[in-house]
Design a protein around this motif. Structure first.
Motif, PDB file in Angstrom:
ATOM      1  N   GLU A 103       0.831  -1.209   0.000  1.00 33.05           N
ATOM      2  CA  GLU A 103       0.000   0.000   0.000  1.00 33.05           C
ATOM      3  C   GLU A 103       0.866   1.259   0.000  1.00 33.05           C
ATOM      4  O   GLU A 103       0.536   2.253  -0.650  1.00 33.05           O
ATOM      5  CB  GLU A 103      -0.917  -0.011   1.218  1.00 33.05           C
ATOM      6  N   ARG A 104       1.992   1.198   0.713  1.00 34.08           N
ATOM      7  CA  ARG A 104       2.870   2.375   0.765  1.00 34.08           C
ATOM      8  C   ARG A 104       3.525   2.625  -0.591  1.00 34.08           C
ATOM      9  O   ARG A 104       3.689   3.779  -1.003  1.00 34.08           O
ATOM     10  CB  ARG A 104       3.932   2.201   1.845  1.00 34.08           C
ATOM     11  N   ARG A 107       0.980   4.253  -2.806  1.00 37.26           N
ATOM     12  CA  ARG A 107       0.743   5.638  -2.398  1.00 37.26           C
ATOM     13  C   ARG A 107       1.898   6.548  -2.792  1.00 37.26           C
ATOM     14  O   ARG A 107       1.690   7.646  -3.331  1.00 37.26           O
ATOM     15  CB  ARG A 107       0.518   5.701  -0.878  1.00 37.26           C
ATOM     16  N   ALA A 108       3.129   6.070  -2.556  1.00 32.49           N
ATOM     17  CA  ALA A 108       4.302   6.886  -2.889  1.00 32.49           C
ATOM     18  C   ALA A 108       4.388   7.110  -4.393  1.00 32.49           C
ATOM     19  O   ALA A 108       4.705   8.211  -4.861  1.00 32.49           O
ATOM     20  CB  ALA A 108       5.576   6.211  -2.379  1.00 32.49           C
ATOM     21  N   ASP A 111       1.574   9.502  -5.560  1.00 26.06           N
ATOM     22  CA  ASP A 111       1.872  10.878  -5.132  1.00 26.06           C
ATOM     23  C   ASP A 111       2.907  11.521  -6.049  1.00 26.06           C
ATOM     24  O   ASP A 111       2.944  12.744  -6.182  1.00 26.06           O
ATOM     25  CB  ASP A 111       2.381  10.894  -3.680  1.00 26.06           C
ATOM     26  N   LYS A 205       2.483   4.394   7.993  1.00 26.90           N
ATOM     27  CA  LYS A 205       2.473   5.829   8.261  1.00 26.90           C
ATOM     28  C   LYS A 205       3.050   6.610   7.080  1.00 26.90           C
ATOM     29  O   LYS A 205       3.768   6.067   6.236  1.00 26.90           O
ATOM     30  CB  LYS A 205       3.274   6.149   9.522  1.00 26.90           C
ATOM     31  N   THR A 206       2.760   7.892   7.055  1.00 30.97           N
ATOM     32  CA  THR A 206       3.258   8.742   5.968  1.00 30.97           C
ATOM     33  C   THR A 206       4.600   9.384   6.291  1.00 30.97           C
ATOM     34  O   THR A 206       5.134  10.136   5.484  1.00 30.97           O
ATOM     35  CB  THR A 206       2.231   9.850   5.661  1.00 30.97           C
ATOM     36  N   ASP A 252      15.326   7.676   1.621  1.00 29.49           N
ATOM     37  CA  ASP A 252      13.946   7.551   2.058  1.00 29.49           C
ATOM     38  C   ASP A 252      13.204   6.567   1.153  1.00 29.49           C
ATOM     39  O   ASP A 252      13.345   6.609  -0.078  1.00 29.49           O
ATOM     40  CB  ASP A 252      13.270   8.928   2.020  1.00 29.49           C
ATOM     41  N   ASP A 254      10.003   6.203   0.302  1.00 29.25           N
ATOM     42  CA  ASP A 254       9.086   6.828  -0.654  1.00 29.25           C
ATOM     43  C   ASP A 254       9.853   7.486  -1.792  1.00 29.25           C
ATOM     44  O   ASP A 254       9.451   7.412  -2.962  1.00 29.25           O
ATOM     45  CB  ASP A 254       8.211   7.874   0.047  1.00 29.25           C
TER      46      ASP A 254
END
Length: 377
Positions: A103-104, A107-108, A111, A205-206, A252, A254
């Motif tokens: 899911e991360r 999302r990354a 975005d 978490k974001t 990082d 993301d």
């Protein structure tokens, strides 16, 4: 095997645990469907054309998994997945941490303006697919296939990490394997990245999620009296050649997802003597590595030796360059990629060969050519 089957032709959900398949209004439903499926098998009709899909775990995961029917000698009814990885999905449930990483990644990627999806099947033939945990696409043909490996992974055989990574690369998908296990981070069957072992709620978490291994910076240097490193060729005197030394760097997670999709972070194979190390570097470091050391072009080379545009080399060069400078000369510091690198390939002002490198004034030039010109002047 699965107990719940979706029949695409009749739009029926079939429960094999019940004698009437949960459809009491249709008598002898099992016999009708089973005999029809056997008839199609005798006629060599492919499984995906028989209209039976897994209606349980695979369907909930958003995966189209085709099935065929089987009946044991004791009368037991079974629906069998066509593909092994679909079967494995039922016996090895995905952990919450695995789901959180998937899911991360999506999302990354989204975005950053990229397309992404989980459990994506990529067709590679009439009845063959590559299934990827999470596939990220940049819209220009670059596809990053993320595989999150938090459990045991094979080191040999057709389901091994190396075999799966090679299969993905041969069909235009750049494999990106991520783990939280330190022993995997030391393996070289693919370009592993690793983060700390974290619970799913933290992964989801974001905030910043650090990648603690798998990404490196390449320090490229001349082996002369001013060098900070020992000669990797094992010579007692300075060989005057150019060498590269990888240095671990945090990144990082993301940012890694977005930069790999943008082609700003790429996989390389780095050879140190008889050893091969696989990791990720910035595209600027990769281009400098190939450009300065006279190795493979930035487009990359497949295992068969063919150039494959848009991908890093599978057969990376050694640290022994084709061009050897026999005198220390002038060493330029071009480590600042924001000044000395461009995404646009232009002819070098000296040799006219194509390069992404730029001199101090923004003029296209190979670093070696610029140093040679400085020495000659």
């Amino acid at each position: 095997m699965a107990n719940t089957v979706w029949h695409t032709g009749f739009s029926l959900m079939l429960d094999l645990n019940k004698p009437d398949l949960n459809h009491p209004g249709i008598p002898n439903l099992w016999d009708m469907l089973y005999n029809h499926d056997r008839e199609l098998a005798v006629r060599r009709i492919p499984v995906p054309q028989r209209g039976l899909q897994c209606g349980g775990v695979c369907r909930k995961a958003g995966v189209v998994a085709w099935m065929y029917l089987r009946q044991q000698a004791n009368g037991r009814r079974e629906a069998v997945h066509e593909r092994r990885e679909d079967e494995d999905r039922h016996t090895a449930p995905m952990s919450d941490e695995h789901k959180a990483y998937q899911e991360r990644i999506v999302r990354a990627a989204e975005d950053g303006g990229f397309r992404a999806g989980n459990e994506v099947r990529t067709a590679i033939g009439p009845r063959k697919w590559i299934q990827t945990d999470t596939l990220v696409e940049n819209g220009d043909g670059l596809r990053i296939g993320w595989e999150v490996q938090l459990s045991s992974a094979s080191v040999a055989g057709p389901r091994s990490v190396r075999s799966r990574a090679n299969k993905a690369m041969s069909h235009g998908i750049t494999p990106a394997w991520h783990t939280d296990r330190s022993d995997y981070a030391r393996r070289n069957d693919t370009q592993w990245t690793r983060s700390d072992n974290l619970p799913a709620r933290v992964i989801a978490k974001t905030g910043v999620l650090r990648v603690v291994s798998g990404f490196r910076a390449l320090d490229i240097w001349r082996c002369d009296s001013r060098a900070l490193y020992l000669c990797p060729d094992g010579k007692h005197t300075r060989c005057q050649k150019m060498h590269a030394t990888p240095k671990p760097r945090d990144i990082d997670f993301d940012g890694l997802v977005r930069k790999t999709a943008a082609g700003l972070v790429v996989p390389v194979e780095f050879r140190d003597g008889s050893s091969t190390h696989r990791f990720w570097v910035s595209d600027a470091d990769r281009d400098r590595y190939y450009d300065i050391l006279g190795g493979a072009p930035a487009g990359g080379v497949e295992e068969s030796g063919r150039t494959r545009a848009g991908h890093a080399s599978v057969d990376a060069p050694t640290c022994r360059p084709r061009v050897v400078l026999t005198s220390p000369g002038r060493v330029l510091d071009w480590r600042d990629s924001s000044t000395h690198w461009s995404s646009e390939m232009r002819p070098c002002r000296h040799c006219k060969g194509m390069t992404p490198l730029r001199n101090d004034f923004g003029v296209p030039a190979h670093k070696v050519c610029e140093e040679n010109a400085a020495e000659a002047s």
